[in-house]
Design a protein around this motif. Structure first.
Motif, mmCIF file in Angstrom:
data_model
loop_
_atom_site.group_PDB
_atom_site.id
_atom_site.type_symbol
_atom_site.label_atom_id
_atom_site.label_comp_id
_atom_site.label_asym_id
_atom_site.label_seq_id
_atom_site.Cartn_x
_atom_site.Cartn_y
_atom_site.Cartn_z
ATOM 1 N N LEU A 36 0.821 -1.210 0.000
ATOM 2 C CA LEU A 36 0.000 0.000 0.000
ATOM 3 C C LEU A 36 0.854 1.260 0.000
ATOM 4 N N PHE A 37 1.932 1.272 0.779
ATOM 5 C CA PHE A 37 2.816 2.436 0.785
ATOM 6 C C PHE A 37 3.443 2.658 -0.590
ATOM 7 N N ILE A 38 3.906 1.596 -1.220
ATOM 8 C CA ILE A 38 4.510 1.725 -2.551
ATOM 9 C C ILE A 38 3.463 2.186 -3.568
ATOM 10 N N LEU A 39 2.255 1.616 -3.483
ATOM 11 C CA LEU A 39 1.187 2.019 -4.400
ATOM 12 C C LEU A 39 0.819 3.492 -4.219
ATOM 13 N N LEU A 40 0.675 3.930 -2.995
ATOM 14 C CA LEU A 40 0.340 5.334 -2.749
ATOM 15 C C LEU A 40 1.468 6.259 -3.189
ATOM 16 N N PHE A 41 2.693 5.860 -2.931
ATOM 17 C CA PHE A 41 3.857 6.673 -3.278
ATOM 18 C C PHE A 41 3.989 6.818 -4.795
ATOM 19 N N THR A 42 3.927 5.697 -5.511
ATOM 20 C CA THR A 42 4.063 5.763 -6.967
ATOM 21 C C THR A 42 2.883 6.491 -7.591
ATOM 22 N N ASN A 43 1.687 6.292 -7.035
ATOM 23 C CA ASN A 43 0.520 6.966 -7.588
ATOM 24 C C ASN A 43 0.597 8.472 -7.397
ATOM 25 N N CYS A 44 1.079 8.917 -6.244
ATOM 26 C CA CYS A 44 1.230 10.361 -6.022
ATOM 27 C C CYS A 44 2.203 10.956 -7.036
ATOM 28 N N GLY A 45 3.253 10.231 -7.352
ATOM 29 C CA GLY A 45 4.211 10.712 -8.342
ATOM 30 C C GLY A 45 3.632 10.769 -9.741
ATOM 31 N N LEU A 46 2.727 9.851 -10.044
ATOM 32 C CA LEU A 46 2.118 9.832 -11.369
ATOM 33 C C LEU A 46 0.951 10.801 -11.487
ATOM 34 N N ILE A 96 9.067 12.476 -7.378
ATOM 35 C CA ILE A 96 8.824 11.046 -7.125
ATOM 36 C C ILE A 96 9.065 10.250 -8.399
ATOM 37 N N ARG A 97 8.637 10.782 -9.529
ATOM 38 C CA ARG A 97 8.890 10.104 -10.804
ATOM 39 C C ARG A 97 10.388 9.960 -11.052
ATOM 40 N N HIS A 98 11.135 10.988 -10.678
ATOM 41 C CA HIS A 98 12.583 10.954 -10.895
ATOM 42 C C HIS A 98 13.264 9.932 -9.990
ATOM 43 N N LEU A 99 12.664 9.606 -8.872
ATOM 44 C CA LEU A 99 13.219 8.558 -8.014
ATOM 45 C C LEU A 99 13.196 7.194 -8.709
ATOM 46 N N PHE A 100 12.250 7.042 -9.627
ATOM 47 C CA PHE A 100 12.136 5.795 -10.384
ATOM 48 C C PHE A 100 12.713 5.940 -11.788
ATOM 49 N N TRP A 101 13.385 7.034 -12.081
ATOM 50 C CA TRP A 101 14.041 7.347 -13.347
ATOM 51 C C TRP A 101 13.090 7.765 -14.457
ATOM 52 N N SER A 102 11.818 7.371 -14.374
ATOM 53 C CA SER A 102 10.865 7.811 -15.400
ATOM 54 C C SER A 102 9.440 7.510 -14.945
ATOM 55 N N SER A 103 8.498 8.125 -15.614
ATOM 56 C CA SER A 103 7.085 7.847 -15.338
ATOM 57 C C SER A 103 6.739 6.403 -15.704
#
Length: 169
Positions: free
Chosen positions: A23-33, A41-48
């Motif tokens: 849930l934390f990962i889902l909320l975190f990635t969703n906020c970035g998207l 947050i998108r840059h933490l994963f290198w791209s959208s």
């Protein structure tokens, strides 16, 4: 019998933490998207695209851990006569301080379990719709967005309340 008499098994703890971490990962990635103001947050994963892929894979992990959690806790979360009587008297809004939930889980925890299952199924099924938007009608995709957002809001709000009641009260 006190709550301390019921210890959690290893599989219960693993399942619980699998749900929490996913849930934390889902909320975190969703906020970035979702929010352009959180572009970092998108840059933490290198791209959208990477953030989206991580969101999809974590969603599958969440769905699996939700299914495992269901089979682990369903036997302890079936409401009994005491739970129904406590709710009939007004539950947490009653002026009478009646004891409730003398088993492993109290009435509120049982209700939270069923809410988690309901909104988890809603999140997983709407996520499948949103993952493949070209396979479904436009109206269905629109409703998928509504249900996915509604379930994410439930998990965010109830998670905060759940943590507060467990650790800070």
């Amino acid at each position: 019998m006190s709550r301390r008499d019921f210890s959690s098994s290893r599989i219960e703890r693993i399942s619980h933490w699998a749900l929490i971490s996913s849930l934390f990962i889902l909320l975190f990635t969703n906020c970035g998207l979702l929010f352009s103001s959180l572009l970092f947050i998108r840059h933490l994963f290198w791209s959208s695209q990477n953030a989206s892929t991580i969101h999809h894979v974590t969603g599958m992990f969440f769905s699996l851990s939700l299914l495992v959690s269901f089979f682990i806790w369903i036997k302890d979360c079936i409401p009994d006569g005491e739970d129904l009587e406590w709710l009939r008297r007004g539950g947490p809004f009653s002026w009478v301080a009646a004891p409730f939930g003398r088993g492993k889980f109290n009435t509120i925890q049982k209700l939270y379990f069923f809410g988690t299952m309901l909104f988890g199924i809603m999140a997983a099924s709407s996520g499948i719709l949103l993952w493949n938007p070209y396979l479904f009608k436009r109206e269905l995709i629109a409703w998928g967005h509504v249900f996915h957002t509604f379930s994410a809001t439930f998990f965010t709000a109830s998670g905060i309340i759940h943590i507060y009641l467990r650790h800070f009260r």
